[in-house]
Design a protein around this motif. Structure first.
Motif, short mmCIF file in Angstrom:
data_model
loop_
_atom_site.label_atom_id
_atom_site.label_comp_id
_atom_site.label_asym_id
_atom_site.label_seq_id
_atom_site.Cartn_x
_atom_site.Cartn_y
_atom_site.Cartn_z
N ARG A 1 77.13 31.28 38.12
CA ARG A 1 75.85 31.76 38.80
C ARG A 1 74.83 30.59 38.91
N PHE A 2 75.22 29.43 38.13
CA PHE A 2 74.16 28.25 38.45
C PHE A 2 74.69 26.99 39.39
N GLY A 3 75.60 27.60 40.21
CA GLY A 3 76.07 26.93 41.43
C GLY A 3 76.46 25.38 41.06
N ASN A 4 75.61 24.47 41.49
CA ASN A 4 75.82 23.19 41.42
C ASN A 4 74.79 22.29 40.77
N SER A 5 74.24 23.13 39.70
CA SER A 5 72.99 22.56 39.02
C SER A 5 73.70 21.32 37.92
N ASN A 6 73.07 20.33 37.98
CA ASN A 6 73.52 19.42 37.16
C ASN A 6 73.19 19.54 35.73
N THR A 7 72.27 19.87 35.43
CA THR A 7 71.39 20.33 34.14
C THR A 7 71.05 21.56 34.06
N ILE A 8 70.89 22.21 32.96
CA ILE A 8 70.62 23.53 32.65
C ILE A 8 69.72 23.56 31.44
N LYS A 9 68.54 23.99 31.13
CA LYS A 9 67.81 24.19 30.10
C LYS A 9 68.48 25.34 29.02
N VAL A 10 68.38 25.04 27.65
CA VAL A 10 69.10 25.90 26.74
C VAL A 10 67.70 26.94 25.97
N LYS A 11 67.63 27.97 26.27
CA LYS A 11 66.30 28.59 25.65
C LYS A 11 66.91 29.15 24.23
#
Length: 415
Positions: free
Chosen positions: A405-415
């Protein structure tokens, strides 16, 4: 009075018109950037399934699909072409050995059986008749041989007498010659008759053997038909569960047609299929693990078909616990076949992300609050671990849950 504007004045006027547009575009870009920063991809920590890269042993497997089937299943076929008269049981019934399942129309078969019995009886009478005829012919020939022997003996005595008389001078050479000719002719005729008697013995014995063989064949056919008639009394051959029965009363059925199936539903095995590209990695005796939901059941590959069909090979797994309460006939399973052991390799836990050796984009923790996408090359696997060839090092924390679901996002925040 109007005057013509100078070039500088016209340029200044145009700039005044353009500046508001430039200011508007810049404002839109700033607002968009602020929105993008505020909408940066993020995920809750509780929604993540993670694993830590370590070193260890991987007992590699190849994965196939399987279906749970009864460990024992017997198909009951119709032994004759007939029709169904009565049905005594229905699918799902538990039956004991000898329980009647259905009744077939056996009238024509019984008629054929009785006809064959009469034919055998007639063949026996013909055999006795031939024995009497043979005995009469042989007796006649034997009597003729005895009569001929007596005649030859008489001719021999006459020959001796003529020779004696000739030695005394009372006989003649012609009489001796005639006596010798008669005696030699009688001996040849006697030898011919003896040979004829011997030939007659052989002929009669061969004829009797043919008759006996004919009767034996007919008796075997009678026995086979009797067994067929007995088999046509459709009964359960053992204690089991009736999983199928043709209950169409009056329906015509052909010889060899399936009319019932009985199965042992207390013990099961797994029939599996595997891509033929892995054919060299599976063999009889290989360890296997069958997964049903989250439960794993060990077993042994007991049979492998030697031929590939439609790109797959079939095999059978005999389960260690073939009476497990989770087993149900027709249940679909995943089957893992053990094929190799790799020592001291980098590994991570297996998950739904893994579909075979190759390159994957996985998210790795960069600190505690951020995930970074990384290209990782993975190798062989088993149902617990996947081999890491490159891209990760021991201690890295890797997300193994679905991140599509995040596609090609290189970075993702972790909450």
């Amino acid at each position: 009075m109007d005057r013509e504007l100078t070039k500088a004045e016209r340029t200044k006027a145009r700039r005044k018109k353009i500046i508001p547009y430039i200011i508007g575009i810049v404002a839109v870009i700033i607002i968009f950037a602020v929105i993008m920063i505020s909408l940066k991809a993020s995920v809750n920590r509780d929604d993540l399934m993670t694993t830590t890269v370590d070193r260890g042993t991987i007992e590699t497997t190849v994965t196939g699909s399987g279906s749970v089937v009864p460990a024992f299943e017997e198909i009951i076929n119709s032994p004759i072409s007939t029709r169904i008269m009565e049905v005594y049981c229905k699918a799902g019934d538990s039956v004991d050995m000898g329980t009647p399942l259905l009744r077939l129309d056996l009238q024509s078969t019984e008629t054929e059986l009785n006809k064959l019995k009469d034919q055998i009886e007639m063949k026996r009478y013909e055999l006795e008749q031939q024995k009497v005829n043979n005995s009469t012919r042989v007796s006649d020939l034997a009597m003729q041989v005895k009569v001929k022997e007596m005649s030859v003996n008489r001719l021999e005595v006459e020959l001796r007498n003529e020779r004696y008389l000739d030695s005394l001078g009372s006989g003649t050479g012609d009489r001796v010659h005639q006596a010798e000719l008669a005696y030699n002719t009688g001996r040849l005729e006697l030898e011919q008759m003896r040979q004829q008697l011997a030939n007659e013995h052989r002929v009669t014995d061969a004829g009797l053997n043919v008759k006996n063989l004919d009767i034996n064949i007919a008796e075997k056919n009678l026995g086979e038909m009797s067994r067929t008639l007995s088999d046509a009394q459709i009964r359960a051959p053992r204690r089991a569960t009736l999983t199928f029965i043709n209950d169409q009363i009056g329906q015509k059925i052909s010889e060899g047609e399936k009319i019932a199936i009985i199965s042992d539903l207390s013990h099961f095995k797994v029939d599996g299929e595997l891509a033929d590209s892995y054919g060299d990695r599976i063999r009889v005796g290989s360890k296997a693990v069958v997964r049903i939901g989250r439960e794993r059941m060990p077993g042994i590959v007991s049979n492998v078909t030697p031929l590939s069909r439609n790109g797959v090979i079939s095999f059978t797994v005999r389960l260690d616990d073939d009476a497990n309460h989770r087993l149900r006939s027709g249940l679909k399973t995943d089957v893992y076949i053990m094929c190799d052991v790799m020592e001291d390799v980098k590994r991570i836990k297996n998950g739904s992300f893994y579909t075979g050796p190759g390159s994957y984009d996985l998210y790795v923790f960069n600190g505690d609050n951020e995930l970074t996408r990384r290209t990782v090359k993975l190798g062989d696997s088993n149902f617990e671990f996947v081999e890491i060839i490159s891209g990760l090092e021991p201690g890295d924390r890797v997300v193994i849950s679905d991140m599509k679901r995040f596609g090609n996002s290189n970075t993702i925040k972790v909450k």
